[in-house]
Design an enzyme around this catalytic site. Structure first.
Site, PDB file in Angstrom:
ATOM      1  N   ASP A 184      15.476  18.694   0.691  1.00  0.00           N
ATOM      2  CA  ASP A 184      15.605  17.348  -1.032  1.00  0.00           C
ATOM      3  C   ASP A 184      16.631  16.256  -0.457  1.00  0.00           C
ATOM      4  OD1 ASP A 184      13.914  15.675  -2.798  1.00  0.00           O
ATOM      5  OD2 ASP A 184      16.503  15.527  -3.046  1.00  0.00           O
ATOM      6  N   GLU A 268       9.984  17.044   1.901  1.00  0.00           N
ATOM      7  CA  GLU A 268       8.543  15.963   0.917  1.00  0.00           C
ATOM      8  C   GLU A 268       8.354  14.590   2.411  1.00  0.00           C
ATOM      9  OE1 GLU A 268       7.658  13.337  -3.130  1.00  0.00           O
ATOM     10  OE2 GLU A 268      10.097  14.327  -2.008  1.00  0.00           O
ATOM     11  N   CYS A 321      10.100  20.582 -13.889  1.00  0.00           N
ATOM     12  CA  CYS A 321      11.536  21.845 -14.327  1.00  0.00           C
ATOM     13  C   CYS A 321      11.410  23.215 -13.192  1.00  0.00           C
ATOM     14  CB  CYS A 321      11.726  22.376 -15.732  1.00  0.00           C
ATOM     15  SG  CYS A 321      12.502  23.572 -15.794  1.00  0.00           S
ATOM     16  N   CYS A 324      10.820  26.006 -15.403  1.00  0.00           N
ATOM     17  CA  CYS A 324       9.100  26.344 -16.462  1.00  0.00           C
ATOM     18  C   CYS A 324       7.957  25.666 -15.869  1.00  0.00           C
ATOM     19  CB  CYS A 324       9.205  26.524 -17.723  1.00  0.00           C
ATOM     20  SG  CYS A 324      10.291  24.421 -18.013  1.00  0.00           S
ATOM     21  N   CYS A 340      15.624  20.000 -19.223  1.00  0.00           N
ATOM     22  CA  CYS A 340      14.253  19.891 -19.267  1.00  0.00           C
ATOM     23  C   CYS A 340      14.558  20.014 -20.746  1.00  0.00           C
ATOM     24  CB  CYS A 340      13.482  21.076 -18.459  1.00  0.00           C
ATOM     25  SG  CYS A 340      12.165  22.333 -19.079  1.00  0.00           S
ATOM     26  N   CYS A 343      12.510  24.123 -21.978  1.00  0.00           N
ATOM     27  CA  CYS A 343      12.906  25.696 -21.872  1.00  0.00           C
ATOM     28  C   CYS A 343      14.885  25.243 -22.340  1.00  0.00           C
ATOM     29  CB  CYS A 343      12.941  26.018 -20.483  1.00  0.00           C
ATOM     30  SG  CYS A 343      13.368  25.414 -18.971  1.00  0.00           S
ATOM     31  N   ASP A 350      18.708  16.487  -7.300  1.00  0.00           N
ATOM     32  CA  ASP A 350      18.495  16.421  -6.517  1.00  0.00           C
ATOM     33  C   ASP A 350      18.289  18.493  -6.267  1.00  0.00           C
ATOM     34  OD1 ASP A 350      18.776  13.850  -5.716  1.00  0.00           O
ATOM     35  OD2 ASP A 350      20.322  13.925  -5.474  1.00  0.00           O
TER      36      ASP A 350
END
Length: 362
Positions: A184, A268, A321, A324, A340, A343, A350
């Site tokens: 990232d 990305e 997340c 989950c 999150c 969960c 990052d």
């Protein structure tokens, strides 16, 4: 696999003068050809019924020999390859512009991106290289003697001269430490890996921005072309070179580590040009060098036998997340910790994004 090899030249004053002459002829041929081709394009636009065929690189060189060389005898002081390659590169630049791949070519200015290309009888020795018309040029590092290039490009950055050519590298396939990793990219840290490693950016421009601004401010009232102005220009160019070298060194170390130790690398597919439109972040994004990172990683993955997986830029890696896979509605930039609601998982935003990129690359 063909890769570029670039090294600094160790020159005397006579050789520096010869290289500067070659750069001048190459620049003159480029500007002459660009002016001529622009006249042809203007004529074709104003007279659609009487269009002139757009010239190729060969046509431009023939016209140069017939029209320019007789009135510019200093063309004969350098190798014929310098203007020939300049016009060939100009023709290729127009092809890229017509295909909308790049912007139209622009006129070149003396002292900025000076370079020229030569081919012919090129010979490599351990610490020197022989090029046409100029002769033997010494280098600071040992050259790959086993490979004989067909052409070389000589360029100048500030007050240093460099020579580059393409050579064949053998692909390196060695065992990798990790099967897959997510990377990232960011502004606070250059890269956060899914393995937990955080790579800080060099931020070389931010470090030397005040010094560069001060040097440019002191140079504002010097007479253009004077000796003091030239000295100041060299000092500014040296600092620019230092900033770029620090940035490249950081990127080379990171991309080499990724390609050598990971089988699959998930990154990305960032829209860097679109990100640069944000004037608040443009300077920091440019200082990190995202485009150069991707360029280096692409060829190093081929060299070391790794696979580069580009995840779609619209993939919500930051808002998802990693445990989950629940997607949050929004994740503002001010929130540095991902929490999150489903969960209860918490971690750095990052790191969470890099874990999602690792999953997407698997």
């Amino acid at each position: 696999m063909l890769l570029g090899f670039k090294t600094e030249l160790r020159l005397n004053n006579k050789q520096r003068t010869a290289l500067a002459k070659h750069c001048g002829v190459s620049r003159h041929a480029w500007n002459w050809g660009l002016g001529l081709t622009k006249q042809i394009l203007d004529h074709n636009r104003d007279n659609p019924e009487d269009k002139i065929k757009f010239p190729t690189g060969i046509d431009l060189h023939k016209w140069l020999v017939a029209q320019v060389k007789p009135i510019c005898p200093w063309y004969y002081e350098v190798s014929k390859c310098a203007p020939q390659y300049a016009l060939r590169q100009l023709a290729q630049a127009w092809k890229d512009a017509f295909k909308k791949n790049k912007k139209p070519p622009r006129f070149k200015r003396k002292g900025k991106h000076d370079s020229f290309t030569l081919d012919g009888s090129i010979q490599l020795d351990h610490f020197k290289i022989r090029v046409p018309k100029i002769g033997w040029l010494r280098t600071y590092e040992r050259l790959p003697v086993r490979f004989q290039p067909k052409s070389v490009t000589i360029s100048r950055t500030a007050d240093r001269w460099f020579i580059s050519f393409k050579m064949d590298f053998e692909l390196v396939n060695r065992p990798k430490l990790y099967p897959v990793v997510g990377v990232d990219l960011g502004i606070k840290a250059l890269a956060v890996l899914s393995t937990g490693i955080v790579v800080e950016g060099a931020k070389s421009y931010q470090k030397y921005e005040k010094k560069l601004s001060r040097m440019q401010w002191l140079n504002r009232h010097k007479q253009i072309g004077s000796a003091n102005w030239k000295k100041a220009q060299v000092k500014i160019a040296r600092l620019h070179r230092k900033i770029a070298n620090i940035r490249k060194d950081t990127l080379h170390k990171l991309t080499s580590y990724l390609a050598q130790n990971h089988s699959r690398i998930g990154v990305e597919n960032l829209n860097v040009s679109g990100m640069m439109a944000n004037h608040k972040l443009a300077k920091a994004i440019q200082d990190m060098g995202f485009h150069e990172f991707k360029r280096q990683l692409e060829y190093k993955c081929q060299l070391y036998g790794a696979t580069l997986v580009e995840v779609d830029r619209w993939y919500p890696s930051t808002k998802t997340c990693s445990q989950c896979h629940t997607v949050k509605d929004e994740m503002p930039l001010s929130e540095r910790v991902f929490r999150c609601d489903n969960c209860g998982f918490e971690c750095d935003r990052d790191l969470n994004a890099s874990l999602n990129l690792e999953l997407a690359a698997s």
